[in-house]
Design an enzyme around this catalytic site. Sequence first.
Site, PDB file in Angstrom:
ATOM      1  N   LYS A 264       4.128  -0.992   9.508  1.00  0.00           N
ATOM      2  CA  LYS A 264       2.844  -0.304   9.357  1.00  0.00           C
ATOM      3  C   LYS A 264       1.739  -1.326   9.077  1.00  0.00           C
ATOM      4  O   LYS A 264       1.843  -2.095   8.131  1.00  0.00           O
ATOM      5  CB  LYS A 264       2.929   0.706   8.212  1.00  0.00           C
ATOM      6  N   ASP A 269      -6.735   1.023   3.797  1.00  0.00           N
ATOM      7  CA  ASP A 269      -6.562   2.475   3.761  1.00  0.00           C
ATOM      8  C   ASP A 269      -7.434   3.076   2.665  1.00  0.00           C
ATOM      9  O   ASP A 269      -7.077   3.054   1.490  1.00  0.00           O
ATOM     10  CB  ASP A 269      -5.087   2.823   3.510  1.00  0.00           C
ATOM     11  N   LYS A 276      -9.466   8.442  -1.017  1.00  0.00           N
ATOM     12  CA  LYS A 276      -8.722   8.123  -2.241  1.00  0.00           C
ATOM     13  C   LYS A 276      -9.696   7.961  -3.405  1.00  0.00           C
ATOM     14  O   LYS A 276     -10.872   7.651  -3.188  1.00  0.00           O
ATOM     15  CB  LYS A 276      -7.980   6.793  -2.058  1.00  0.00           C
ATOM     16  N   ASP A 287      -1.955  -2.338   2.624  1.00  0.00           N
ATOM     17  CA  ASP A 287      -1.301  -1.279   3.401  1.00  0.00           C
ATOM     18  C   ASP A 287      -0.816  -1.775   4.768  1.00  0.00           C
ATOM     19  O   ASP A 287      -0.313  -0.999   5.569  1.00  0.00           O
ATOM     20  CB  ASP A 287      -2.268  -0.090   3.559  1.00  0.00           C
ATOM     21  N   ASP A 346      -5.140  10.935   4.748  1.00  0.00           N
ATOM     22  CA  ASP A 346      -4.541   9.838   3.984  1.00  0.00           C
ATOM     23  C   ASP A 346      -3.049   9.675   4.314  1.00  0.00           C
ATOM     24  O   ASP A 346      -2.428   8.701   3.901  1.00  0.00           O
ATOM     25  CB  ASP A 346      -4.732  10.071   2.478  1.00  0.00           C
ATOM     26  N   GLU A 348      -1.853   8.667   7.007  1.00  0.00           N
ATOM     27  CA  GLU A 348      -2.160   8.032   8.303  1.00  0.00           C
ATOM     28  C   GLU A 348      -1.045   7.109   8.762  1.00  0.00           C
ATOM     29  O   GLU A 348      -0.872   6.896   9.950  1.00  0.00           O
ATOM     30  CB  GLU A 348      -3.480   7.270   8.198  1.00  0.00           C
ATOM     31  N   ARG A 350       2.230   7.435   8.743  1.00  0.00           N
ATOM     32  CA  ARG A 350       3.245   8.092   9.572  1.00  0.00           C
ATOM     33  C   ARG A 350       2.708   8.409  10.968  1.00  0.00           C
ATOM     34  O   ARG A 350       3.471   8.519  11.916  1.00  0.00           O
ATOM     35  CB  ARG A 350       3.753   9.352   8.856  1.00  0.00           C
TER      36      ARG A 350
HETATM   37 ZN    ZN Z   1      -1.574   4.184   4.050  1.00  0.00          ZN
HETATM   38 MG    MG Z   2      -2.974   6.686   3.347  1.00  0.00          MG
END
Ligand code: ZN
Ligand code: MG
Length: 498
Positions: A264, A269, A276, A287, A346, A348, A350
């Site tokens: 990933k 993020d 967030k 991230d 959030d 995102e 996946r």
């Molecule tokens: Zn993330």
């Molecule tokens: Mg996220």
Amino acid sequence: MNFQLSTQPLSSLSCEALIVPVFEDTPLAGPSLEADHRLAGEIQRLIRKGLVHGGPNEAVPLFPPDDLGLPRVIVIGLGKETDCNPDRCREAAGTACRRAHDLGATSIALPPFLPSHGKESSEHYVQATVEGAILGLYEFNQHRTSIAEHPPVESLKLLLSAGLQRPSHSSAARTGEILARATNLARDWVNEPANQMTPQILAGAALHQAEQFGLQAQVLGRKEMETEGMGALLGVTRGSSEPPALIILEHGRGAGQPLVFIGKGITFDSGGISLKPALDMQQMKSDMAGAAAVIAAMTAIAQLDLPVHAVGLAPACENLPSGSSYKPSDLLKALNGKTIEVVSTDAEGRLILADALSYASRYRPAAVVDVATLTAACVTALGQDVAAGIFSNNEPLLAKLRAAGELAGEKLWPLPLYEEYREKIKSSVADVRNSAGRLTGVGTSAAFLREFTSYPWAHMDIAGMALRETANGFIPKGASGFGVRTLVEFARAWGGPA
Ligand code: ZN
Ligand code: MG
């Protein structure tokens, strides 16, 4: 920093710091006894006086007289000899080298940390000692203009005494060096501030490594993603003005069905429209730690020239709120044709992984492993800085990954893929939804990913492991490089279809 193997006898060695390992319960032997002779019995004297115990990671600095040619000696404890394992040696080597560095040494020498009757082969201990030393000396000073507190260590020497001068030990040391340097590379990328590590910068860094070590490389941009139909990744990137990238690295084409590693790569993020909280949001530069681990592992696989076919895929983009951002309730269509209802922007990671997992099927992989800082729920389950969660649809694959993690000193704890999680991600408008709320967070994230797999697959959730809050012997605060060594050990041990 230069790393070398040295066959120079301890009796004539000169360096700014010598590391001497001692066990808690057994008398000095081998190189440690030789060092003690050179120091006129000083270490044994300190042991007798109870000033050196040899407990795990106990580091006692000595400052011998000038004419000895060893201005600093670090006596490092390994604990009880019968409990000794490679991970303990890795940690002790890191602790000792850092102490030498803190005391101003710029050249360090150490023997392999070896119990006399080890649980593992001596090669494992040689590799672990080298890994610990190089990992422990890691610092991230790229953006400081003021002079560092201590000068950097320029030379690190592993002292191979007469009994250890075998090709298998030199090659174990070299493996340790490659694995540690690859881990430090991943640490560098994760520590970089988000505006210094955009998807394009990460892609550029991957291409540079690929060229250096002979990996085949390709980077797909927005246009290619549109042509392919990667609607999930394109959805996530829509709010950002930084162009996305799908980084593809390949080693050993033609050596059978590949192992595919997917990381990933969200370079920042913010949560997107599902924003967030501001507190600690800066940590979300990490991230992309999964992508960093996969790319760095591929560079090590190439350098070790492992006899496997391996592919690394790193989908990379930012997740930001703007007028063009994707939003809760949006419908996305992934590369494999499945439709996704966005519940939280959030969730995102996946989504970009859904397209990469779908893309992986074209390689007809023997196994696919994805690595992602995916859920806070996984951190709640297993604890910050403790263990990564691992899910798999294939028991033998899971067992191989856990064994690789154990060798690497990286804990992977299995979590279930119960059918109930699948029920919870059912959508009323699409094939699946990308979130089922907080209370089933970690299980539903993996159940979501499984929808995009058609091969033996495992998913490592490294959310609690990518950015250390506490330092240990060979992991400083900040980026850990978690996952690199597990993936490479897994590829080294790969012995056929899972
Ligand atoms: Zn993330
Ligand atoms: Mg996220």
